[in-house]
Design a protein around this motif. Structure first.
Motif, PDB file in Angstrom:
ATOM      1  N   SER A 101      -2.212   8.072 -11.378  1.00  0.00           N
ATOM      2  CA  SER A 101      -3.512   7.538 -11.800  1.00  0.00           C
ATOM      3  C   SER A 101      -3.333   6.059 -12.144  1.00  0.00           C
ATOM      4  O   SER A 101      -3.058   5.716 -13.303  1.00  0.00           O
ATOM      5  CB  SER A 101      -4.044   8.304 -13.014  1.00  0.00           C
ATOM      6  N   PRO A 102      -3.436   5.185 -11.146  1.00  0.00           N
ATOM      7  CA  PRO A 102      -3.176   3.757 -11.369  1.00  0.00           C
ATOM      8  C   PRO A 102      -4.063   3.166 -12.463  1.00  0.00           C
ATOM      9  O   PRO A 102      -5.248   3.495 -12.580  1.00  0.00           O
ATOM     10  CB  PRO A 102      -3.486   3.133 -10.012  1.00  0.00           C
ATOM     11  N   SER A 103      -3.476   2.299 -13.271  1.00  0.00           N
ATOM     12  CA  SER A 103      -4.213   1.602 -14.322  1.00  0.00           C
ATOM     13  C   SER A 103      -4.673   0.245 -13.815  1.00  0.00           C
ATOM     14  O   SER A 103      -4.075  -0.315 -12.893  1.00  0.00           O
ATOM     15  CB  SER A 103      -3.321   1.414 -15.554  1.00  0.00           C
ATOM     16  N   PRO A 104      -5.711  -0.314 -14.413  1.00  0.00           N
ATOM     17  CA  PRO A 104      -6.155  -1.661 -14.013  1.00  0.00           C
ATOM     18  C   PRO A 104      -5.163  -2.718 -14.486  1.00  0.00           C
ATOM     19  O   PRO A 104      -4.239  -2.445 -15.251  1.00  0.00           O
ATOM     20  CB  PRO A 104      -7.502  -1.799 -14.723  1.00  0.00           C
ATOM     21  N   LEU A 105      -5.353  -3.933 -14.020  1.00  0.00           N
ATOM     22  CA  LEU A 105      -4.511  -5.042 -14.449  1.00  0.00           C
ATOM     23  C   LEU A 105      -4.678  -5.264 -15.953  1.00  0.00           C
ATOM     24  O   LEU A 105      -5.699  -4.878 -16.538  1.00  0.00           O
ATOM     25  CB  LEU A 105      -4.887  -6.317 -13.687  1.00  0.00           C
ATOM     26  N   GLY A 205       6.610 -11.897 -16.515  1.00  0.00           N
ATOM     27  CA  GLY A 205       7.579 -11.351 -15.571  1.00  0.00           C
ATOM     28  C   GLY A 205       7.801  -9.868 -15.722  1.00  0.00           C
ATOM     29  O   GLY A 205       8.713  -9.306 -15.107  1.00  0.00           O
ATOM     30  N   VAL A 206       6.980  -9.200 -16.524  1.00  0.00           N
ATOM     31  CA  VAL A 206       7.110  -7.754 -16.737  1.00  0.00           C
ATOM     32  C   VAL A 206       6.364  -7.011 -15.631  1.00  0.00           C
ATOM     33  O   VAL A 206       5.188  -7.281 -15.367  1.00  0.00           O
ATOM     34  CB  VAL A 206       6.554  -7.340 -18.114  1.00  0.00           C
ATOM     35  N   THR A 207       7.056  -6.079 -14.975  1.00  0.00           N
ATOM     36  CA  THR A 207       6.444  -5.284 -13.913  1.00  0.00           C
ATOM     37  C   THR A 207       5.695  -4.106 -14.527  1.00  0.00           C
ATOM     38  O   THR A 207       6.268  -3.328 -15.290  1.00  0.00           O
ATOM     39  CB  THR A 207       7.515  -4.751 -12.941  1.00  0.00           C
ATOM     40  N   HIS A 208       4.429  -3.970 -14.191  1.00  0.00           N
ATOM     41  CA  HIS A 208       3.601  -2.880 -14.712  1.00  0.00           C
ATOM     42  C   HIS A 208       3.516  -1.765 -13.668  1.00  0.00           C
ATOM     43  O   HIS A 208       2.637  -1.758 -12.796  1.00  0.00           O
ATOM     44  CB  HIS A 208       2.205  -3.411 -15.062  1.00  0.00           C
ATOM     45  N   GLU A 209       4.442  -0.819 -13.763  1.00  0.00           N
ATOM     46  CA  GLU A 209       4.485   0.272 -12.797  1.00  0.00           C
ATOM     47  C   GLU A 209       3.215   1.121 -12.844  1.00  0.00           C
ATOM     48  O   GLU A 209       2.820   1.729 -11.855  1.00  0.00           O
ATOM     49  CB  GLU A 209       5.712   1.153 -13.048  1.00  0.00           C
ATOM     50  N   GLU A 210       2.571   1.159 -14.018  1.00  0.00           N
ATOM     51  CA  GLU A 210       1.371   1.983 -14.143  1.00  0.00           C
ATOM     52  C   GLU A 210       0.208   1.438 -13.315  1.00  0.00           C
ATOM     53  O   GLU A 210      -0.783   2.129 -13.098  1.00  0.00           O
ATOM     54  CB  GLU A 210       0.961   2.107 -15.612  1.00  0.00           C
ATOM     55  N   THR A 211       0.321   0.172 -12.860  1.00  0.00           N
ATOM     56  CA  THR A 211      -0.732  -0.386 -12.009  1.00  0.00           C
ATOM     57  C   THR A 211      -0.467  -0.125 -10.528  1.00  0.00           C
ATOM     58  O   THR A 211      -1.288  -0.485  -9.682  1.00  0.00           O
ATOM     59  CB  THR A 211      -0.849  -1.909 -12.224  1.00  0.00           C
ATOM     60  N   SER A 212       0.685   0.474 -10.203  1.00  0.00           N
ATOM     61  CA  SER A 212       1.074   0.685  -8.807  1.00  0.00           C
ATOM     62  C   SER A 212       0.064   1.591  -8.101  1.00  0.00           C
ATOM     63  O   SER A 212      -0.268   2.674  -8.581  1.00  0.00           O
ATOM     64  CB  SER A 212       2.471   1.313  -8.749  1.00  0.00           C
ATOM     65  N   ARG A 213      -0.412   1.127  -6.959  1.00  0.00           N
ATOM     66  CA  ARG A 213      -1.409   1.896  -6.201  1.00  0.00           C
ATOM     67  C   ARG A 213      -1.258   1.611  -4.720  1.00  0.00           C
ATOM     68  O   ARG A 213      -0.537   0.702  -4.309  1.00  0.00           O
ATOM     69  CB  ARG A 213      -2.815   1.508  -6.649  1.00  0.00           C
ATOM     70  N   LEU A 214      -1.939   2.408  -3.911  1.00  0.00           N
ATOM     71  CA  LEU A 214      -1.968   2.170  -2.469  1.00  0.00           C
ATOM     72  C   LEU A 214      -3.050   1.154  -2.153  1.00  0.00           C
ATOM     73  O   LEU A 214      -4.181   1.266  -2.636  1.00  0.00           O
ATOM     74  CB  LEU A 214      -2.238   3.462  -1.707  1.00  0.00           C
ATOM     75  N   ALA A 215      -2.702   0.156  -1.373  1.00  0.00           N
ATOM     76  CA  ALA A 215      -3.669  -0.851  -0.959  1.00  0.00           C
ATOM     77  C   ALA A 215      -3.972  -0.691   0.518  1.00  0.00           C
ATOM     78  O   ALA A 215      -3.126  -0.231   1.292  1.00  0.00           O
ATOM     79  CB  ALA A 215      -3.114  -2.251  -1.226  1.00  0.00           C
ATOM     80  N   GLY A 216      -5.182  -1.063   0.916  1.00  0.00           N
ATOM     81  CA  GLY A 216      -5.548  -1.004   2.324  1.00  0.00           C
ATOM     82  C   GLY A 216      -4.995  -2.218   3.060  1.00  0.00           C
ATOM     83  O   GLY A 216      -4.126  -2.936   2.566  1.00  0.00           O
ATOM     84  N   SER A 217      -5.482  -2.441   4.255  1.00  0.00           N
ATOM     85  CA  SER A 217      -5.028  -3.602   5.027  1.00  0.00           C
ATOM     86  C   SER A 217      -5.264  -4.871   4.210  1.00  0.00           C
ATOM     87  O   SER A 217      -6.301  -5.035   3.564  1.00  0.00           O
ATOM     88  CB  SER A 217      -5.771  -3.680   6.364  1.00  0.00           C
ATOM     89  N   THR A 218      -4.274  -5.761   4.223  1.00  0.00           N
ATOM     90  CA  THR A 218      -4.298  -6.920   3.329  1.00  0.00           C
ATOM     91  C   THR A 218      -3.809  -8.176   4.035  1.00  0.00           C
ATOM     92  O   THR A 218      -2.848  -8.128   4.804  1.00  0.00           O
ATOM     93  CB  THR A 218      -3.403  -6.661   2.096  1.00  0.00           C
ATOM     94  N   LEU A 219      -4.476  -9.284   3.759  1.00  0.00           N
ATOM     95  CA  LEU A 219      -4.053 -10.587   4.256  1.00  0.00           C
ATOM     96  C   LEU A 219      -3.724 -11.472   3.064  1.00  0.00           C
ATOM     97  O   LEU A 219      -4.512 -11.574   2.114  1.00  0.00           O
ATOM     98  CB  LEU A 219      -5.164 -11.227   5.086  1.00  0.00           C
ATOM     99  N   ILE A 220      -2.545 -12.106   3.093  1.00  0.00           N
ATOM    100  CA  ILE A 220      -2.124 -13.011   2.026  1.00  0.00           C
ATOM    101  C   ILE A 220      -1.908 -14.400   2.624  1.00  0.00           C
ATOM    102  O   ILE A 220      -1.248 -14.535   3.654  1.00  0.00           O
ATOM    103  CB  ILE A 220      -0.826 -12.533   1.361  1.00  0.00           C
TER     104      ILE A 220
END
Length: 247
Positions: A101-105, A205-220
């Motif tokens: 259950s991904p959390s928001p930023l 610099g802290v990684t928030h694993e609870e925000t980890s989610r699947l993203a759709g097609s993405t352009l950066i």
């Protein structure tokens, strides 16, 4: 400064690669004496070059290619370490493992476009192709309220444009199998055509694993100061068209 730091990190990675390639040499006394008794040839002169010199020369050639072509820098770093960093985004090769259950930023809230532009320390752009966003969200604010990430949401939230200062350290981590370099109006971009994992890294610099989610097609892509991350059910052509319309 961030570009210089990335270059130094890559130099250290190449040096480490050279150290890994060096191996203890076996006792070659008899073979060396026999070779010295033979007339020198072009092949023997080349073979006499110490291996560490060859490794160093190869590292110099690679470093020059990296310095001249930014996408090559990231591509070589990926080949050496399995890790790619591009415009404040870190990409790792592998299968994504998002949270159940991904959390928001962190400290995410909605704000007006004018407020987001006023508070952000970078220029917040709007894609003319999509128009005024349905919602604007700001996240991970500094003590003075300046958000680290501004997100513009469209089409009921199915399309989002995340914006952040690309001169900062890593803000997003991605885990993907498929990706490709693309051209976005003369600047390099990264295209992720399939679902992949995305995790947020905060301003400390802290990684928030609870925000980890699947993203759709993405352009950066980046304009040199701001990094843009466009996500949604979009084709590469549509995503590129939206990207070049940001003003």
């Amino acid at each position: 400064m961030a570009e210089r730091r990335a270059d130094l990190e890559l130099v250290e990675e190449l040096r480490e690669l050279g150290r890994r390639l060096e191996t203890p040499a076996p006792d070659m006394t008899h073979a060396v004496r026999a070779r010295l008794a033979q007339p020198p040839t072009a092949s023997t002169r080349f073979a006499a070059v110490p291996r560490r010199w060859l490794v160093a020369a190869a590292a110099v050639v690679v470093a020059l290619a990296i310095a001249l072509v930014p996408p090559s820098r990231a591509a070589v770093a990926h080949a050496v370490t399995g890790l790619l960093r591009f415009a404040g985004v870190e990409v790792r090769q592998g299968q994504p493992s998002p949270a159940v259950s991904p959390s928001p930023l962190p400290s995410l809230r909605s704000a007006g476009l004018d407020e987001a532009r006023r508070r952000a320390r970078f220029t917040v752009g709007v894609p003319a192709r999509l128009g005024i966003p349905d919602d604007v969200q700001i996240a991970d604010p500094a003590p003075d309220g300046a958000p680290r990430v501004v997100s513009l949401l469209y089409r009921g939230g199915t399309v989002r444009l995340d914006e952040f200062d690309g001169r900062l350290d890593v803000a997003f981590m991605k885990t993907a199998v498929t990706k490709q370099w693309v051209d976005v109006h003369g600047v390099p971009g990264l295209w992720f055509p399939t679902p992949h994992g995305v995790t947020y890294v905060d301003r400390r610099g802290v990684t928030h694993e609870e925000t980890s989610r699947l993203a759709g097609s993405t352009l950066i892509w980046s304009d040199g100061t701001v990094t843009y991350r466009l996500e949604g059910a979009l084709s590469l052509d549509e995503a590129t068209g939206i990207a070049i319309s940001v003003y």
